[in-house]
Design a protein around this motif. Structure first.
Motif, PDB file in Angstrom:
ATOM      1  N   LEU A  73      26.236  39.502  43.963  1.00  0.00           N
ATOM      2  CA  LEU A  73      27.453  39.784  43.197  1.00  0.00           C
ATOM      3  C   LEU A  73      27.356  39.931  41.767  1.00  0.00           C
ATOM      4  O   LEU A  73      27.705  40.734  40.899  1.00  0.00           O
ATOM      5  CB  LEU A  73      28.865  39.357  43.912  1.00  0.00           C
ATOM      6  N   ALA A  74      27.011  38.785  41.190  1.00  0.00           N
ATOM      7  CA  ALA A  74      26.981  38.577  39.812  1.00  0.00           C
ATOM      8  C   ALA A  74      25.695  39.700  39.070  1.00  0.00           C
ATOM      9  O   ALA A  74      26.144  40.318  38.050  1.00  0.00           O
ATOM     10  CB  ALA A  74      26.431  37.417  39.553  1.00  0.00           C
ATOM     11  N   ARG A  75      24.670  39.758  39.973  1.00  0.00           N
ATOM     12  CA  ARG A  75      23.585  40.804  39.567  1.00  0.00           C
ATOM     13  C   ARG A  75      24.112  42.111  39.727  1.00  0.00           C
ATOM     14  O   ARG A  75      23.863  42.940  38.464  1.00  0.00           O
ATOM     15  CB  ARG A  75      22.524  40.625  40.343  1.00  0.00           C
ATOM     16  N   ALA A  76      25.036  42.538  40.757  1.00  0.00           N
ATOM     17  CA  ALA A  76      25.372  43.773  40.638  1.00  0.00           C
ATOM     18  C   ALA A  76      26.519  44.268  39.491  1.00  0.00           C
ATOM     19  O   ALA A  76      26.528  45.177  39.074  1.00  0.00           O
ATOM     20  CB  ALA A  76      26.042  44.085  42.063  1.00  0.00           C
ATOM     21  N   LEU A  77      27.483  43.244  39.317  1.00  0.00           N
ATOM     22  CA  LEU A  77      28.322  43.402  38.327  1.00  0.00           C
ATOM     23  C   LEU A  77      27.991  43.436  36.967  1.00  0.00           C
ATOM     24  O   LEU A  77      28.555  44.211  36.156  1.00  0.00           O
ATOM     25  CB  LEU A  77      29.835  42.261  38.430  1.00  0.00           C
ATOM     26  N   ALA A  78      26.996  42.633  36.578  1.00  0.00           N
ATOM     27  CA  ALA A  78      26.420  42.482  35.407  1.00  0.00           C
ATOM     28  C   ALA A  78      25.932  43.945  35.144  1.00  0.00           C
ATOM     29  O   ALA A  78      25.955  44.387  33.784  1.00  0.00           O
ATOM     30  CB  ALA A  78      25.035  41.518  35.349  1.00  0.00           C
ATOM     31  N   THR A  79      25.258  44.772  36.019  1.00  0.00           N
ATOM     32  CA  THR A  79      25.030  46.165  35.624  1.00  0.00           C
ATOM     33  C   THR A  79      26.058  47.077  35.476  1.00  0.00           C
ATOM     34  O   THR A  79      26.006  47.753  34.286  1.00  0.00           O
ATOM     35  CB  THR A  79      24.295  46.849  36.811  1.00  0.00           C
ATOM     36  N   VAL A  80      27.223  46.790  35.867  1.00  0.00           N
ATOM     37  CA  VAL A  80      28.277  47.583  35.608  1.00  0.00           C
ATOM     38  C   VAL A  80      28.841  47.087  34.150  1.00  0.00           C
ATOM     39  O   VAL A  80      29.245  48.124  33.585  1.00  0.00           O
ATOM     40  CB  VAL A  80      29.484  47.238  36.674  1.00  0.00           C
ATOM     41  N   ILE A  81      28.887  45.991  34.030  1.00  0.00           N
ATOM     42  CA  ILE A  81      29.261  45.421  32.668  1.00  0.00           C
ATOM     43  C   ILE A  81      28.488  45.975  31.451  1.00  0.00           C
ATOM     44  O   ILE A  81      28.909  46.567  30.401  1.00  0.00           O
ATOM     45  CB  ILE A  81      29.309  43.819  32.381  1.00  0.00           C
ATOM     46  N   ASN A  82      27.118  45.923  31.820  1.00  0.00           N
ATOM     47  CA  ASN A  82      26.085  46.738  30.810  1.00  0.00           C
ATOM     48  C   ASN A  82      26.389  48.171  30.644  1.00  0.00           C
ATOM     49  O   ASN A  82      26.029  48.750  29.474  1.00  0.00           O
ATOM     50  CB  ASN A  82      24.441  46.544  31.269  1.00  0.00           C
ATOM     51  N   LEU A  83      26.864  48.911  31.632  1.00  0.00           N
ATOM     52  CA  LEU A  83      26.976  50.108  31.566  1.00  0.00           C
ATOM     53  C   LEU A  83      28.538  50.669  30.967  1.00  0.00           C
ATOM     54  O   LEU A  83      28.563  51.631  30.284  1.00  0.00           O
ATOM     55  CB  LEU A  83      26.928  51.049  32.812  1.00  0.00           C
ATOM     56  N   LEU A  84      29.293  49.834  31.364  1.00  0.00           N
ATOM     57  CA  LEU A  84      30.973  50.173  31.079  1.00  0.00           C
ATOM     58  C   LEU A  84      31.470  49.421  30.309  1.00  0.00           C
ATOM     59  O   LEU A  84      32.555  49.986  29.457  1.00  0.00           O
ATOM     60  CB  LEU A  84      31.587  50.160  32.454  1.00  0.00           C
ATOM     61  N   ASP A  85      31.005  48.151  30.227  1.00  0.00           N
ATOM     62  CA  ASP A  85      31.768  47.238  29.360  1.00  0.00           C
ATOM     63  C   ASP A  85      33.230  47.153  29.437  1.00  0.00           C
ATOM     64  O   ASP A  85      34.190  47.219  28.480  1.00  0.00           O
ATOM     65  CB  ASP A  85      31.511  47.444  27.852  1.00  0.00           C
TER      66      ASP A  85
END
Length: 299
Positions: free
Chosen positions: A222-234
């Protein structure tokens, strides 16, 4: 009066809100999995019960585990696969006898939490559903973003980032791809992973109660997957909903783990539990008829 309906994978829930957004009443029935006609009948029955109980015919907003194709108007991308390719909006309007507004259930969840839930006051809210499937919705400045392809926020059908040996072989997804985030982070995905590692069949609830190793793998993914969201959407805040969101340790462990994957020297994005329980999506569906007052748009 506004009626919201959440067409979920295991239950169909309807509620009515008064003009101030206060809940008047609520009804729910099990989902008739695999049966399209029975699904239409169940929604019709719930709306008619609310109409009868309240004495008025309210507006109807419906959240579904998918989206309407911009090209055909038919349902696409639904993990409730019996809805795919069907003219759901038209059939519901015919059955109910009035216009309905239909939106992705994760978008409804995100809207509800952004209006007066865990994301209230935040500029950018990413709402996540971790349940029978994995969905996402984006609200910016009080507006639901859907995009020209009606897929904004659909993080669950991206590949799990940085797969390790423990993530292999990539599991098949109903969408026809392999290794989708949904196949790891949904409730059934958790049960699948647990059985693959331990040989034991157990429900997500049983696993959460007694197997920390399986939950640790879940948190790291879950941390890996949400980190990608943060990198794209912040986003300012990520709000979790669905049955898996009730795992308390997620809210401390996942932010600690995602820092190594986010492209920033500091991560201030909050990870928050839903404020409205498993009714947040159905509340958001009801609010689909409030876009002029609330400044929210759904298309």
């Amino acid at each position: 009066m506004r009626i919201g309906v959440d067409l979920g994978g295991t239950k169909i829930e309807a509620l009515a809100l008064d003009p101030a957004g206060r809940e008047i009443l609520r009804k729910r029935v099990p989902t008739a999995r695999g049966d399209y006609d029975a699904t239409i009948s169940a929604v019709k029955g719930l709306v008619e019960q609310i109409d009868s109980s309240s004495g008025v015919k309210g507006s109807v907003g419906i959240g579904i585990p998918g989206a309407l194709s911009r090209a055909t108007g038919l349902v696409k991308n639904a993990n409730s696969t019996w809805l795919i390719g069907r003219p759901l909006k038209q059939d519901l309007e015919k059955a109910i006898g009035r216009e309905v507004r239909l939106e992705n259930d994760a978008n409804c969840f995100a809207l509800s939490e952004a209006v007066d839930g865990a994301g209230k006051g935040a500029r950018v809210v990413f709402g996540v559903i971790l349940g029978t499937g994995v969905g996402g919705g984006i609200v910016v400045d009080g507006r639901v973003l859907t995009g020209p392809n009606a897929i904004a926020g659909e993080w669950g059908h991206n590949p799990l980032p940085l797969p390790t040996d423990a993530d292999l072989p990539l599991p098949p997804c109903y969408c026809g791809r392999f290794g989708c985030i949904e196949t790891y982070l949904s409730g059934p995905g958790l049960a699948r992973d647990h059985k693959a590692v331990t040989g034991e069949s157990a429900s997500p609830e049983e696993i959460v109660a007694r197997n920390s190793d399986t939950i640790s793998r879940y948190e790291e993914r879950l941390a890996r997957a949400l980190a990608t969201v943060i990198n794209l959407l912040d986003p300012d805040v990520i709000v979790l909903g669905g049955g898996m969101s009730n795992i308390e340790r997620l809210y401390t462990e996942v932010p600690r783990l995602w820092e190594q994957h986010v492209f920033s020297d500091r991560v201030t994005t909050r990870l928050a539990r839903h404020a409205h329980g498993d009714s947040s999506g159905v509340r958001g569906a009801a609010w689909l008829w409030q876009e002029n007052e609330r400044g929210c748009v759904t298309s």
